[in-house]
Scaffold this motif. Sequence first.
Motif, mmCIF file in Angstrom:
data_model
loop_
_atom_site.group_PDB
_atom_site.id
_atom_site.type_symbol
_atom_site.label_atom_id
_atom_site.label_comp_id
_atom_site.label_asym_id
_atom_site.label_seq_id
_atom_site.Cartn_x
_atom_site.Cartn_y
_atom_site.Cartn_z
ATOM 1 N N ASN A 34 0.715 -1.349 -0.065
ATOM 2 C CA ASN A 34 -0.064 0.183 0.115
ATOM 3 C C ASN A 34 0.858 0.986 -0.224
ATOM 4 O O ASN A 34 0.780 1.995 0.915
ATOM 5 C CB ASN A 34 -0.726 0.240 1.234
ATOM 6 N N ASP A 36 2.946 4.680 0.110
ATOM 7 C CA ASP A 36 2.588 6.238 0.035
ATOM 8 C C ASP A 36 3.691 7.042 -0.748
ATOM 9 O O ASP A 36 4.523 6.362 -1.396
ATOM 10 C CB ASP A 36 2.726 6.354 1.565
ATOM 11 N N ASP A 38 5.937 8.754 0.175
ATOM 12 C CA ASP A 38 7.599 8.712 0.357
ATOM 13 C C ASP A 38 8.100 7.281 -0.326
ATOM 14 O O ASP A 38 9.038 7.425 -0.791
ATOM 15 C CB ASP A 38 7.620 8.466 2.064
ATOM 16 N N ILE A 66 -3.433 0.603 -3.904
ATOM 17 C CA ILE A 66 -3.159 1.934 -3.747
ATOM 18 C C ILE A 66 -4.700 2.481 -3.789
ATOM 19 O O ILE A 66 -5.405 2.884 -4.594
ATOM 20 C CB ILE A 66 -2.412 2.539 -5.104
ATOM 21 N N HIS A 68 -5.475 5.454 -1.136
ATOM 22 C CA HIS A 68 -5.235 6.812 -0.734
ATOM 23 C C HIS A 68 -5.371 7.787 -1.897
ATOM 24 O O HIS A 68 -4.798 7.470 -2.911
ATOM 25 C CB HIS A 68 -4.294 7.048 0.194
ATOM 26 N N GLN A 70 -4.541 10.680 -2.620
ATOM 27 C CA GLN A 70 -3.439 11.360 -2.993
ATOM 28 C C GLN A 70 -2.532 10.316 -3.658
ATOM 29 O O GLN A 70 -1.628 10.899 -4.466
ATOM 30 C CB GLN A 70 -2.917 12.124 -1.976
ATOM 31 N N ASN A 71 -2.321 9.371 -3.183
ATOM 32 C CA ASN A 71 -1.202 8.127 -3.714
ATOM 33 C C ASN A 71 -1.868 7.812 -5.086
ATOM 34 O O ASN A 71 -0.831 7.590 -5.983
ATOM 35 C CB ASN A 71 -1.328 6.935 -2.927
ATOM 36 N N ARG A 171 4.330 14.985 2.694
ATOM 37 C CA ARG A 171 3.377 13.873 2.990
ATOM 38 C C ARG A 171 3.854 13.380 4.145
ATOM 39 O O ARG A 171 3.008 13.097 5.363
ATOM 40 C CB ARG A 171 2.934 13.215 1.919
ATOM 41 N N GLU A 172 5.147 12.658 4.162
ATOM 42 C CA GLU A 172 5.708 12.080 5.234
ATOM 43 C C GLU A 172 5.585 12.781 6.510
ATOM 44 O O GLU A 172 5.572 12.054 7.577
ATOM 45 C CB GLU A 172 6.879 11.292 4.860
ATOM 46 N N ASP A 241 -6.409 3.112 3.882
ATOM 47 C CA ASP A 241 -5.737 4.659 4.173
ATOM 48 C C ASP A 241 -6.623 5.590 4.778
ATOM 49 O O ASP A 241 -5.999 6.571 5.144
ATOM 50 C CB ASP A 241 -5.286 4.913 2.738
ATOM 51 N N GLN A 245 -5.404 8.807 8.144
ATOM 52 C CA GLN A 245 -6.042 9.820 7.942
ATOM 53 C C GLN A 245 -7.012 10.161 9.295
ATOM 54 O O GLN A 245 -6.924 11.612 9.502
ATOM 55 C CB GLN A 245 -6.760 10.019 6.651
#
Length: 342
Positions: A34, A36, A38, A66, A68, A70-71, A171-172, A241, A245
């Motif tokens: 999954n 992200d 980063d 995948i 999320h 934004q991902n 994001r990280e 995800d 959040q």
Amino acid sequence: MSLDTPHLQPTDRCDSLLSVLSGADSLAVVCHNNPDPDSISSALALAAIAESADVSRTDLYYGGEITHQQNRAMVNLLDVDLRPFTDECLDSTDLIGFVDHAVPGQNNCVPDERVPDIVIDHHPNEGVEGTHVDHREHVGATASMLTEYLQELDVELDARLATALLFGIRRETLEFTRGATEAEYTNARRLHPHADVDLLRRLSDSLFTHETLDSIADTIQNRTVRGSHLVSHAGRTTERDTLPQAADYLLNLEGVSTTFVFGIIDETVHLSARTRNPRIHAGDLLMTAFDDMGSVGGHQAMAGGEIPLGLFGTLDDRDDALVELVSEVLTERFFQETSCNS
């Protein structure tokens, strides 16, 4: 032989990495499950380094999904050729590289016995093996570490790669509000002149799906607060995800400094924890509370893990009873551990 490089100078780290890449025709870069921003941006950076070292083919792989928003936006808008992991993909490559994770079988689909050739990661871990191991827990993002390699090796930093890495760092660290170190600020300054600011804004403004919003609403409704600690769950969900959040969002509640959110996805309970309390280490907290039940761990401010649903027995698919049992067990374990640390 494993070469652990956290205290080496940048030149020595680069020489070590190049010596591994030298003479190889192919590299499989494996993101964690999954993935992200980063992990995805770090994979792109390692691919660029491999190309500069005359590695003919680099393929990027991931396990899980995948989901999320934004991902997904990152993969689509940056046109990232990220492929689902299969055991066969490792049979046709000279080298295996891990970015943003470190140990086979832990948060990845790689068989336990398969030792990677390259590991670049910032997450706490023990027993990390590889030919080139750059494992720096004091750094806030793996994307920072890869930016340093690009800088030292003078690899071309085009707008796509710079945007990906800057988004990964942002994001990280939740826009430099969580776990950011001097490395993140320094490397963000390096990346910013090369990045596409409009594209970065589009990535940051990616919209929630209705399913994500519904899942976060469930965690708001199901919250339990004791002192400054909050526990909640999303019940059965497909929105993995959403959990981190929600843990981040609920941390904004007045009087709350530590959050723990979980949800049942298929046959696994997924966990996510966040804290602003400097006296609490989120990773250690989950380890103490749940290490005997599954795979958990993380950083000072953020942590996560997975617990097999089978540990809670069979309830003939009565979801309400199952969710209630999982919630009762995990909530009491978490609050018991936080009370011990108070």
